[in-house]
Design a protein around this motif. Structure first.
Motif, PDB file in Angstrom:
ATOM      1  N   ASP A 168       0.833  -1.200   0.000  1.00 51.65           N
ATOM      2  CA  ASP A 168       0.000   0.000   0.000  1.00 51.65           C
ATOM      3  C   ASP A 168       0.872   1.257   0.000  1.00 51.65           C
ATOM      4  N   PRO A 169       0.244   2.434  -0.214  1.00 52.90           N
ATOM      5  CA  PRO A 169       1.028   3.676  -0.261  1.00 52.90           C
ATOM      6  C   PRO A 169       1.846   3.946   0.995  1.00 52.90           C
ATOM      7  N   ALA A 170       1.279   3.709   2.159  1.00 54.59           N
ATOM      8  CA  ALA A 170       2.003   3.980   3.407  1.00 54.59           C
ATOM      9  C   ALA A 170       3.249   3.103   3.518  1.00 54.59           C
ATOM     10  N   SER A 171       3.138   1.854   3.100  1.00 55.07           N
ATOM     11  CA  SER A 171       4.300   0.950   3.145  1.00 55.07           C
ATOM     12  C   SER A 171       5.379   1.388   2.164  1.00 55.07           C
ATOM     13  N   LEU A 172       4.968   1.864   1.003  1.00 54.40           N
ATOM     14  CA  LEU A 172       5.949   2.347   0.027  1.00 54.40           C
ATOM     15  C   LEU A 172       6.644   3.611   0.551  1.00 54.40           C
ATOM     16  N   LEU A 173       5.903   4.479   1.201  1.00 57.68           N
ATOM     17  CA  LEU A 173       6.514   5.674   1.796  1.00 57.68           C
ATOM     18  C   LEU A 173       7.534   5.273   2.859  1.00 57.68           C
ATOM     19  N   THR A 174       7.179   4.335   3.712  1.00 62.19           N
ATOM     20  CA  THR A 174       8.109   3.865   4.739  1.00 62.19           C
ATOM     21  C   THR A 174       9.368   3.300   4.101  1.00 62.19           C
ATOM     22  N   LEU A 175       9.188   2.511   3.043  1.00 62.51           N
ATOM     23  CA  LEU A 175      10.333   1.923   2.347  1.00 62.51           C
ATOM     24  C   LEU A 175      11.248   3.004   1.777  1.00 62.51           C
ATOM     25  N   THR A 176      10.684   3.990   1.091  1.00 62.50           N
ATOM     26  CA  THR A 176      11.525   5.035   0.495  1.00 62.50           C
ATOM     27  C   THR A 176      12.244   5.839   1.571  1.00 62.50           C
ATOM     28  N   GLN A 177      11.581   6.089   2.689  1.00 63.15           N
ATOM     29  CA  GLN A 177      12.231   6.829   3.778  1.00 63.15           C
ATOM     30  C   GLN A 177      13.360   6.019   4.406  1.00 63.15           C
ATOM     31  N   LEU A 178      13.163   4.715   4.540  1.00 61.65           N
ATOM     32  CA  LEU A 178      14.219   3.854   5.084  1.00 61.65           C
ATOM     33  C   LEU A 178      15.433   3.827   4.160  1.00 61.65           C
ATOM     34  N   PRO A 191      20.584  20.896  -0.334  1.00 61.83           N
ATOM     35  CA  PRO A 191      21.250  19.820  -1.066  1.00 61.83           C
ATOM     36  C   PRO A 191      21.170  18.507  -0.282  1.00 61.83           C
ATOM     37  N   ARG A 192      21.081  17.392  -1.045  1.00 64.58           N
ATOM     38  CA  ARG A 192      20.891  16.107  -0.386  1.00 64.58           C
ATOM     39  C   ARG A 192      21.563  14.985  -1.162  1.00 64.58           C
ATOM     40  N   ILE A 193      21.986  13.986  -0.401  1.00 66.28           N
ATOM     41  CA  ILE A 193      22.630  12.811  -0.971  1.00 66.28           C
ATOM     42  C   ILE A 193      21.648  12.058  -1.861  1.00 66.28           C
ATOM     43  N   ILE A 194      20.425  11.897  -1.377  1.00 72.10           N
ATOM     44  CA  ILE A 194      19.428  11.141  -2.136  1.00 72.10           C
ATOM     45  C   ILE A 194      18.034  11.658  -1.797  1.00 72.10           C
ATOM     46  N   ASP A 195      17.188  11.629  -2.793  1.00 75.15           N
ATOM     47  CA  ASP A 195      15.791  12.019  -2.616  1.00 75.15           C
ATOM     48  C   ASP A 195      14.955  11.013  -3.394  1.00 75.15           C
ATOM     49  N   LEU A 196      14.024  10.379  -2.730  1.00 69.08           N
ATOM     50  CA  LEU A 196      13.102   9.446  -3.371  1.00 69.08           C
ATOM     51  C   LEU A 196      11.691   9.995  -3.188  1.00 69.08           C
ATOM     52  N   ASP A 197      11.022  10.280  -4.287  1.00 65.42           N
ATOM     53  CA  ASP A 197       9.650  10.782  -4.257  1.00 65.42           C
ATOM     54  C   ASP A 197       8.738   9.813  -4.982  1.00 65.42           C
ATOM     55  N   ILE A 198       7.703   9.370  -4.294  1.00 66.30           N
ATOM     56  CA  ILE A 198       6.712   8.502  -4.919  1.00 66.30           C
ATOM     57  C   ILE A 198       5.899   9.345  -5.890  1.00 66.30           C
ATOM     58  N   LEU A 199       5.859   8.912  -7.137  1.00 65.71           N
ATOM     59  CA  LEU A 199       5.129   9.641  -8.171  1.00 65.71           C
ATOM     60  C   LEU A 199       3.713   9.124  -8.342  1.00 65.71           C
ATOM     61  N   PHE A 200       3.586   7.809  -8.394  1.00 67.72           N
ATOM     62  CA  PHE A 200       2.266   7.203  -8.576  1.00 67.72           C
ATOM     63  C   PHE A 200       2.298   5.771  -8.067  1.00 67.72           C
ATOM     64  N   LEU A 201       1.131   5.230  -7.806  1.00 66.61           N
ATOM     65  CA  LEU A 201       0.971   3.839  -7.411  1.00 66.61           C
ATOM     66  C   LEU A 201      -0.324   3.339  -8.044  1.00 66.61           C
ATOM     67  N   GLY A 202      -0.187   2.743  -9.241  1.00 65.86           N
ATOM     68  CA  GLY A 202      -1.355   2.288  -9.987  1.00 65.86           C
ATOM     69  C   GLY A 202      -2.300   3.446 -10.233  1.00 65.86           C
ATOM     70  N   GLN A 207      -4.201  11.144  -0.300  1.00 69.88           N
ATOM     71  CA  GLN A 207      -3.927  12.478   0.235  1.00 69.88           C
ATOM     72  C   GLN A 207      -3.963  12.419   1.753  1.00 69.88           C
ATOM     73  N   THR A 208      -2.769  12.400   2.331  1.00 71.03           N
ATOM     74  CA  THR A 208      -2.626  12.444   3.778  1.00 71.03           C
ATOM     75  C   THR A 208      -1.625  13.540   4.104  1.00 71.03           C
ATOM     76  N   ASP A 209      -1.413  13.784   5.378  1.00 70.95           N
ATOM     77  CA  ASP A 209      -0.415  14.779   5.782  1.00 70.95           C
ATOM     78  C   ASP A 209       0.988  14.353   5.355  1.00 70.95           C
ATOM     79  N   GLU A 210       1.230  13.047   5.261  1.00 72.86           N
ATOM     80  CA  GLU A 210       2.557  12.530   4.951  1.00 72.86           C
ATOM     81  C   GLU A 210       2.789  12.259   3.474  1.00 72.86           C
ATOM     82  N   LEU A 211       1.710  12.049   2.712  1.00 70.97           N
ATOM     83  CA  LEU A 211       1.886  11.553   1.357  1.00 70.97           C
ATOM     84  C   LEU A 211       0.747  11.994   0.446  1.00 70.97           C
ATOM     85  N   GLU A 212       1.126  12.414  -0.763  1.00 67.39           N
ATOM     86  CA  GLU A 212       0.147  12.745  -1.786  1.00 67.39           C
ATOM     87  C   GLU A 212       0.518  12.001  -3.071  1.00 67.39           C
ATOM     88  N   ILE A 213      -0.402  11.145  -3.538  1.00 64.87           N
ATOM     89  CA  ILE A 213      -0.210  10.358  -4.755  1.00 64.87           C
ATOM     90  C   ILE A 213      -1.425  10.569  -5.643  1.00 64.87           C
TER      91      ILE A 213
END
Length: 168
Positions: free
Chosen positions: A68-78, A94-105, A110-116
């Motif tokens: 689900d979206p929340a699990s994918l967000l947790t994974l990218t943050q880890l 500036p940052r070493i790495i940035d992972l942004d979820i673009l879409f999931l199917g 729309q939550t405070d933590e994630l917008e897809i």
């Protein structure tokens, strides 16, 4: 049931290509991810970043995701934390790495933590161009045009890109 997911990868500190490779490889080894594809890597000027910020290396990966979206967000943050990204008080620092979820199917989230889908996906050349390289006819939920036409609508003067690596 898995959904096709897209994640933007960016880096503007350290060995930028290596940072992208590590993030891609971390995603590829996850049990919930399969059929990962990677777009070419582009160099872009920083957008809305502090003055003097180094150029970014950007790309997009897409994959089948069994979660689900929340699990994918947790994974990218880890993955970001594992690769050394630390929190900064300065917005868009500036940052070493940035992972942004673009879409999931076809999911809309729309939550405070994630917008897809990602709220700025349609206005960022450094996201649309690599995404169009992978899936030019992709229609994102809530948007009325496929990725390639969203890209064509952007002004040529905005956010110039330099294609650096076809395969990496």
């Amino acid at each position: 049931m898995s959904n096709r997911a897209g994640v933007a990868l960016g880096s503007n500190l350290g060995n930028r290509l290596e940072n992208l490779q590590h993030a891609r490889d971390c995603l590829a080894t996850e049990a919930t991810i399969s059929n990962l594809r990677a777009a070419p890597v582009y160099q872009s000027v920083p957008v809305n970043c502090p003055p003097g910020s180094p150029d970014f290396f950007n790309t997009v990966v897409d994959f089948d995701y069994d979660g689900d979206p929340a699990s994918l967000l947790t994974l990218t943050q880890l993955i970001q934390a594992k690769l050394g990204r630390t929190a900064s008080a300065e917005r868009n620092a500036p940052r070493i790495i940035d992972l942004d979820i673009l879409f999931l199917g076809d999911q809309i989230c729309q939550t405070d933590e994630l917008e897809i889908p990602h709220p700025r996906i349609g206005i960022r050349r450094f996201v649309l161009k690599p995404l169009a390289d992978l899936s030019p006819d992709l229609m994102l939920p809530g948007l009325t045009l496929p990725v390639r036409l969203l890209l064509e609508q952007l002004s040529e003067e905005d956010e110039p890109l330099v294609r650096l690596y076809e395969s990496w």
